[in-house]
Scaffold this motif. Structure first.
Motif, mmCIF file in Angstrom:
data_model
loop_
_atom_site.group_PDB
_atom_site.id
_atom_site.type_symbol
_atom_site.label_atom_id
_atom_site.label_comp_id
_atom_site.label_asym_id
_atom_site.label_seq_id
_atom_site.Cartn_x
_atom_site.Cartn_y
_atom_site.Cartn_z
ATOM 1 N N LEU A 18 37.299 -5.833 50.687
ATOM 2 C CA LEU A 18 38.398 -4.930 51.053
ATOM 3 C C LEU A 18 38.754 -5.031 52.525
ATOM 4 O O LEU A 18 39.905 -4.813 52.906
ATOM 5 N N VAL A 26 44.881 2.008 44.168
ATOM 6 C CA VAL A 26 45.072 1.282 45.419
ATOM 7 C C VAL A 26 46.569 1.056 45.565
ATOM 8 O O VAL A 26 47.209 0.519 44.654
ATOM 9 N N ILE A 68 43.807 3.883 49.532
ATOM 10 C CA ILE A 68 43.036 4.080 48.310
ATOM 11 C C ILE A 68 42.858 5.571 48.092
ATOM 12 O O ILE A 68 42.428 6.297 48.983
ATOM 13 N N VAL A 108 35.287 2.183 52.739
ATOM 14 C CA VAL A 108 35.520 0.990 51.923
ATOM 15 C C VAL A 108 36.167 -0.175 52.673
ATOM 16 O O VAL A 108 36.007 -1.317 52.267
ATOM 17 N N PHE A 109 36.877 0.093 53.767
ATOM 18 C CA PHE A 109 37.500 -0.984 54.535
ATOM 19 C C PHE A 109 36.628 -1.460 55.699
ATOM 20 O O PHE A 109 37.008 -2.363 56.433
ATOM 21 N N VAL A 167 41.128 -7.913 52.501
ATOM 22 C CA VAL A 167 42.394 -7.467 51.906
ATOM 23 C C VAL A 167 43.210 -6.683 52.925
ATOM 24 O O VAL A 167 44.400 -6.946 53.138
ATOM 25 N N GLU A 168 42.576 -5.715 53.579
ATOM 26 C CA GLU A 168 43.279 -4.904 54.569
ATOM 27 C C GLU A 168 43.786 -5.766 55.727
ATOM 28 O O GLU A 168 44.915 -5.588 56.199
#
Length: 102
Positions: free
Chosen positions: A60, A86, A76, A40-41, A63-64
């Motif tokens: 994501l 999260v 997550i 997901v990252f 976001v990271e």
């Protein structure tokens, strides 16, 4: 699932012993399959159909990147068909940077 209702719960707390702020965002949605969760990252990873100007797979990842730039961490955890949580950990104080010598 979209349109099926559901709950989203957001909690924020100060963790005195770690000198961090912890933010938990939890839902009771469909969850994320284990094989997808591992990616997901990753930049440009998406499970949704790609369309012009939509679903670039960068959300994501960005976001990271922002959280890491503030010396934080993001995790997550998900149970497929039960929901996702999260967790964001941010330090209260930024690490001191050394002065660069010329």
């Amino acid at each position: 699932l979209p349109g099926n209702g559901g709950r989203i719960q957001i909690k924020a707390m100060y963790q005195r012993t770690e000198e961090t702020v912890r933010i938990d965002c939890q839902d009771d949605g469909i969850g994320i399959p284990h094989d997808v969760l591992a990616r997901v990252f990753d930049p440009f990873f998406t499970t949704k159909p790609r369309a012009l100007e939509k679903n670039s797979g960068l959300g994501l990842y960005i976001v990271e990147s922002i959280i890491k730039s503030h010396h934080g961490e993001v995790f997550i955890k998900s149970n497929f068909r039960k929901g996702t949580c999260v967790t964001i950990l941010l330090p209260v104080h930024q690490p001191k940077q050394r002065k660069k010598s010329l």
